[in-house]
Design a protein around this motif. Structure first.
Motif, short mmCIF file in Angstrom:
data_model
loop_
_atom_site.label_atom_id
_atom_site.label_comp_id
_atom_site.label_asym_id
_atom_site.label_seq_id
_atom_site.Cartn_x
_atom_site.Cartn_y
_atom_site.Cartn_z
N PRO A 179 7.32 -0.37 -16.83
CA PRO A 179 7.23 -0.69 -15.47
C PRO A 179 6.60 -2.05 -15.43
O PRO A 179 6.61 -2.73 -14.23
CB PRO A 179 5.94 0.35 -15.26
N GLU A 180 6.11 -2.67 -16.44
CA GLU A 180 5.57 -4.28 -16.50
C GLU A 180 6.67 -5.16 -16.12
O GLU A 180 6.66 -6.14 -15.44
CB GLU A 180 5.15 -4.76 -17.83
N ASN A 183 7.22 -4.59 -12.64
CA ASN A 183 6.07 -5.15 -11.64
C ASN A 183 6.38 -6.61 -11.50
O ASN A 183 5.53 -7.59 -10.80
CB ASN A 183 4.92 -4.80 -12.08
N SER A 184 6.92 -7.37 -12.85
CA SER A 184 6.91 -8.54 -12.74
C SER A 184 8.09 -9.41 -11.99
O SER A 184 8.06 -10.48 -11.74
CB SER A 184 7.01 -9.12 -14.15
N TYR A 195 12.30 2.09 -8.29
CA TYR A 195 12.22 2.26 -9.85
C TYR A 195 12.73 3.73 -9.90
O TYR A 195 12.36 4.71 -9.53
CB TYR A 195 10.80 2.33 -10.26
N ARG A 222 -2.59 5.30 -7.34
CA ARG A 222 -2.59 4.25 -8.21
C ARG A 222 -3.49 3.10 -7.97
O ARG A 222 -3.97 2.84 -7.06
CB ARG A 222 -1.13 3.88 -7.77
N LEU A 224 -3.28 -0.14 -6.99
CA LEU A 224 -2.01 -1.22 -6.78
C LEU A 224 -2.59 -2.53 -6.56
O LEU A 224 -1.65 -3.74 -6.81
CB LEU A 224 -1.35 -0.70 -5.28
N LYS A 287 2.65 3.66 -13.50
CA LYS A 287 2.33 2.45 -13.53
C LYS A 287 2.93 1.60 -12.74
O LYS A 287 2.94 0.30 -12.57
CB LYS A 287 2.07 2.16 -15.28
N ALA A 288 4.13 2.01 -12.29
CA ALA A 288 4.90 1.19 -11.44
C ALA A 288 4.26 1.11 -10.01
O ALA A 288 4.11 2.18 -9.24
CB ALA A 288 6.50 1.93 -11.34
N LYS A 289 4.13 0.12 -9.63
CA LYS A 289 3.72 -0.41 -8.19
C LYS A 289 4.74 -0.41 -7.22
O LYS A 289 4.96 -1.31 -6.61
CB LYS A 289 2.78 -1.54 -8.34
N MET A 290 5.21 0.78 -7.10
CA MET A 290 6.55 0.80 -6.28
C MET A 290 6.96 2.41 -5.83
O MET A 290 6.74 3.00 -6.69
CB MET A 290 7.53 -0.08 -6.71
N SER A 292 8.87 5.25 -7.01
CA SER A 292 9.36 5.53 -7.93
C SER A 292 9.64 7.14 -8.54
O SER A 292 8.83 7.79 -8.03
CB SER A 292 8.73 4.83 -9.10
#
Ligand code: ZN
Length: 341
Positions: A179-180, A183-184, A195, A222, A224, A287-290, A292
């Motif tokens: 997920p990083e 997220n980046s 995701y 989460r 976020l 962990k994915a801020k979207m 998913s």
């Protein structure tokens, strides 16, 4: 002594006396609107004709006509007075005049495809006998192949979006790294990422078969927005902002999951089992801020299904179904302006 008292006087001056705030009464007069204010919820609405602007004290946005959220410095409440930062007041006046176009256009800017496992981690891995020969079928290979197929389809359909795979080779990635990567990705303010995690299943029972689509449980919260990503003056409302964002992601994840489920049912529902939508607290999705989701393509522990998953033909069917589900979600997302219209 004198200096000190001047300093104290300056510090105790209400913000209203500084020129960057205006009293809400002035905005009401200027726009000819009326105010409804709820002192308990600390939120209010200015209305005139069919135009409405809602706000919550200290929240860094206003909402126009129940839909479009405009980022603005927060409105303060001091000694019973509502004080509006000049920039916010100008936006509100613009909305009522009709010259402040509230037209934010939301779009999906990126799609992340995450083939599970890889490298040292094979995921589910089974040896089945075909015509007297032993064949090893591993989840990491099946999902990587499906990931490539999905990538090709999405890239062709959406050349203007970022389509990214968390891995394109047989490499080990930690659950945190995946997920990083997503997220980046840097996006415009009004762009969303989705995701999609790909996996294959295993069961002690050799007969279990079929596909599943997972999304995050609605109760899981989460983190976020962190204090580092938000102006210090909004730290006290961070939990509210977090849960608003979280509810939006959960709602969108469910819609995306449903859309993919439908397409999988149409594509392979007759030849395998539709095991339905599932809620879970998968770390990688959490962990994915979207929005998913996670797809289990089928069971490698089931000999027949494993052999199908090892064939390009069946994998292409699954990938095409997922692609159709994602595309139709994106179309709805963009046509409805992120479900605000
Ligand atoms: Zn897996």
């Amino acid at each position: 002594m004198k200096r000190l008292s001047i300093l104290i006087l300056l510090l105790s001056l209400p913000a209203a006396l500084f020129s960057d705030y205006v009293d809400i009464a002035d905005v009401l007069k200027e726009t000819g609107s009326s105010l409804e204010y709820d002192t308990l919820l600390e939120s209010g609405m200015l209305a005139s004709g069919r135009t409405r602007v809602s706000f919550t004290v200290n929240a860094p946005w206003i909402i126009v006509n129940d839909g479009v959220k405009l980022s603005t410095p927060g409105i303060r409440r001091e000694k019973g007075r509502l004080l509006i930062p000049e920039e916010t007041a100008a936006k509100i006046i613009g909305v009522f005049r009709g010259d402040e176009s509230p037209g934010r256009v939301f779009r999906v800017g990126a799609i992340v495809i995450d083939p599970g496992h890889g490298g040292r981690d094979s995921g589910a891995s089974y040896t089945h006998t075909v015509n007297g020969k032993k064949v090893r079928i591993s989840e990491k290979d099946v999902v990587l192949k499906a990931g490539f197929m999905l990538y090709e389809l999405l890239k062709k359909r959406f050349p203007d979006k970022v389509v990214l795979m968390t891995r394109t080779r047989d490499v080990t990635l930690s659950l945190e790294e995946r997920p990083e990567i997503a997220n980046s990705i840097s996006l415009g303010e009004d762009e969303a990422i989705i995701y999609i995690s790909l996996h294959a299943n295993a069961s002690l029972s050799g007969t279990a078969r079929g596909f599943e689509v997972w999304y995050l449980t609605a109760t899981y919260k989460r983190n976020l927005l962190s204090t580092a990503s938000v102006d210090s003056e909004y730290h006290d409302i961070l939990p509210i902002m977090n849960s608003m964002q979280d509810e939006e992601f959960t709602r969108e994840s469910i819609l995306l999951a449903r859309s993919i489920m439908q397409q999988l049912e149409t594509a392979v529902g007759k030849e395998t089992e539709n095991r339905g939508l599932k809620e879970g607290e998968w770390l990688v999705v959490r962990k994915a801020k979207m929005p998913s989701i996670l797809i289990e393509l089928g069971f490698l522990s089931n000999r027949d299904e494993a052999l199908k998953l090892a064939s390009d033909e069946y994998l292409q069917k699954l990938s095409f179904a997922i692609y159709n589900g994602v595309s139709s979600f994106i179309e709805k997302f963009e046509q409805s302006n992120a479900f605000t219209e």
